[in-house]
Design an enzyme around this catalytic site. Structure first.
Site, PDB file in Angstrom:
ATOM      1  CG  ASP A  93      -9.588   1.415   2.946  1.00 14.39           C
ATOM      2  OD1 ASP A  93      -8.938   1.960   2.396  1.00 14.39           O
ATOM      3  OD2 ASP A  93     -10.526   2.065   3.624  1.00 14.39           O
ATOM      4  CD  GLU A  94      -6.104   5.245   0.707  1.00  6.04           C
ATOM      5  OE1 GLU A  94      -6.729   6.066   1.404  1.00  6.04           O
ATOM      6  OE2 GLU A  94      -5.763   5.554  -0.439  1.00  6.04           O
ATOM      7  N   PRO A  95      -3.472   1.639   5.162  1.00  2.00           N
ATOM      8  CG  PRO A  95      -2.280  -0.409   5.525  1.00  2.00           C
ATOM      9  CD  PRO A  95      -3.245   0.309   4.363  1.00  2.00           C
ATOM     10  CG  PHE A  96       1.648   2.428   4.715  1.00  5.85           C
ATOM     11  CD1 PHE A  96       2.467   2.403   5.716  1.00  5.85           C
ATOM     12  CD2 PHE A  96       0.892   1.635   4.045  1.00  5.85           C
ATOM     13  CE1 PHE A  96       3.038   0.849   5.775  1.00  5.85           C
ATOM     14  CE2 PHE A  96       1.567   0.380   3.952  1.00  5.85           C
ATOM     15  CZ  PHE A  96       2.869  -0.076   5.021  1.00  5.85           C
ATOM     16  CB  THR A 104      -4.318   6.355  -3.269  1.00  3.75           C
ATOM     17  OG1 THR A 104      -5.287   5.452  -2.770  1.00  3.75           O
ATOM     18  CG2 THR A 104      -5.125   7.523  -3.649  1.00  3.75           C
TER      19      THR A 104
END
Length: 482
Positions: free
Chosen positions: A118-121, A201
């Site tokens: 879930d948006e690991p960056f 996103t």
């Protein structure tokens, strides 16, 4: 592979990406979540055809069975390390969360993507998750292939809004963050190899919050706003601008044509300045008109996103507020499935359909007892807010204008509802008083929570966030109680 066959596959992929589809993100970080069956019915009643999940909750998947909604299954960041290091763990996860639902007899879940992380960056995570992303994605892909599901289910990685940027705020200077650039290139090679799109996103709201050079009119798709010129390419709204920053970042590292899915985009309705239902309605209508036009953007004319997922379907009262109290108010529906504004997912309708037959706790509220000594009321309110949701009290919020001791009552009631209206949760050292008279004031709604067995225990996320929430509550809410 012969060049002609490679070209044919690319053409087919482009054709499949040609249509525009809009879905929603369904998060469950709530103390009293709406029952999954009602959420599924809510989506179907509003002609929503796709949904993106953040985990693999069996109750949610059971409710989605037979619904024919296209599903993106999420893998939480906390699992990335084990999935990266163990092919067996990946096989087990795919078997338990994909195979049994896709291939089960009778009704099944229409899983289209597995979202690894879930948006690991996200920049605030540092190196906590992203070093494990590629290995986890590869192992999940291998497990899907072994289960003969790789032709049905694509592996993707949702990338955060801050993984790509432009110091000038212009698309021509767009690039990936330096610390993740190498990993991003490896990820893009993986995605291209398996004909998977790039999930990212796009957040005009956060861009507006962080960039004083971007106007609210520009962000809300208002037609009279001043266009921005970037190498003779004219930008009339923030969505196109941020989307093309990503497009240029992709082109810069050698992937100018990879398909893009907007995995999260939305506008909050409470918890801060410009987080209002009016602004959200304006933004969402502008976004839908833009997507339906299929005009694309200056860098990708007539090539809009493959799919777009609105963030979010429902408000979640236990989301982290580390980036702002508005984080708990992204929903196009309130926590109980009631529409916040006029909006539609299909042309021809101007309004949303509310959730039906919602079961609430009794019509009771906890307020401050004005007949008692209130010298310790502020301390009790801060304690209440550290364990409940007082985000509407923050500056710019829907309850920011209620005066003392009304804001104390709001804090007491939030805690009282969070704890299922138990009598002892309205004690506060004798300062609390249970009433059947609704204390809501103007736009400030004193909630009555849902009656659901799913709320008997706090969401696990609340435990790990408790200390952070306490500190945040003291810093953000102290001015409201004095």
């Amino acid at each position: 592979m012969p060049p002609s066959l490679s070209l044919l596959i690319l053409l087919l992929a482009t054709m499949s990406y040609g249509s525009v589809a809009v879905g929603v993100n369904w998060g469950t970080t709530a103390s009293h979540p709406l029952p999954p069956a009602k959420v599924v019915q809510l989506m179907k009643s509003n002609n929503i055809t796709r949904v993106k999940l953040f985990d693999a909750d069996p109750l949610v998947l059971e409710a989605l069975s037979g619904s024919n909604l296209g599903v993106t299954m999420g893998i939480p960041n906390g699992l990335l390390r084990s999935l990266n290091s163990s092919k067996k763990a990946a096989q087990t996860w795919v078997h338990d969360n994909v195979t049994r639902y896709v291939t089960s007899g009778g009704s099944r879940v229409k899983i289209e993507y597995v979202a690894v992380g879930d948006e690991p960056f996200l920049q605030s995570y540092g190196q906590q998750f992203y070093p494990f992303v590629l290995g986890a994605a590869i192992n999940i892909q291998t497990a899907l292939t072994q289960a003969n599901l790789d032709n049905k289910v694509k592996v993707v990685v949702p990338c955060s809004f801050d993984s790509f940027l432009s110091e000038t705020s212009l698309p021509s200077k767009g690039h990936f963050r330096a610390d993740v650039n190498r990993t991003m290139i490896q990820l893009l090679k993986f995605l291209s190899k398996h004909n998977s799109p790039f999930f990212a996103t796009i957040s005009p709201f956060l861009a507006f919050q962080q960039n004083k050079n971007i106007s609210l009119d520009f962000t809300l798709f208002r037609v009279y706003t001043k266009a921005r010129n970037d190498s003779r390419r004219m930008y009339k709204n923030s969505f196109d601008l941020n989307y093309d920053i990503l497009v240029n970042a992709l082109s810069t590292v050698g992937f100018p044509r990879i398909g893009i899915v907007v995995s999260q985009i939305g506008w909050p309705t409470d918890g801060g300045p410009n987080a209002t239902s009016y602004a959200a309605e304006t933004f969402m209508k502008g976004l839908m008109n833009r997507l339906r036009s299929k005009l694309g953007t200056p860098l990708r004319p007539r090539n809009p996103p493959i799919e777009t997922y609105i963030f979010s379907l429902l408000d979640e009262d236990q989301r982290s507020i580390s980036t702002g109290n508005f984080e708990r108010h992204w929903g196009i529906f309130t926590f109980d499935g009631q529409a916040k504004y006029r909006f539609d997912f299909t042309q021809g309708s101007n309004s949303l359909v509310n959730a039906q037959d919602v079961e609430y706790l009794p019509s009771r509220w906890c307020v401050v007892n004005n007949n008692r000594d209130l010298s310790n009321a502020t301390a009790n309110a801060l304690q209440a807010c550290s364990l409940a949701d007082c985000s509407a009290l923050s500056p710019g919020g829907s309850c920011s204008n209620i005066s003392w001791p009304g804001n104390i009552s709001y804090a007491f009631n939030s805690y009282y509802q969070q704890h299922n209206q138990s009598a002892d949760s309205c004690d506060f050292g004798g300062l609390g008083l249970i009433t059947t008279v609704n204390p809501s004031i103007d736009n400030c709604r004193f909630l009555v929570q849902l009656n659901t067995s799913l709320s008997d225990t706090l969401h696990p996320a609340s435990v790990s966030q408790l200390i952070t929430l306490l500190a945040t509550a003291i810093l953000l809410l102290l001015p409201r109680f004095t």
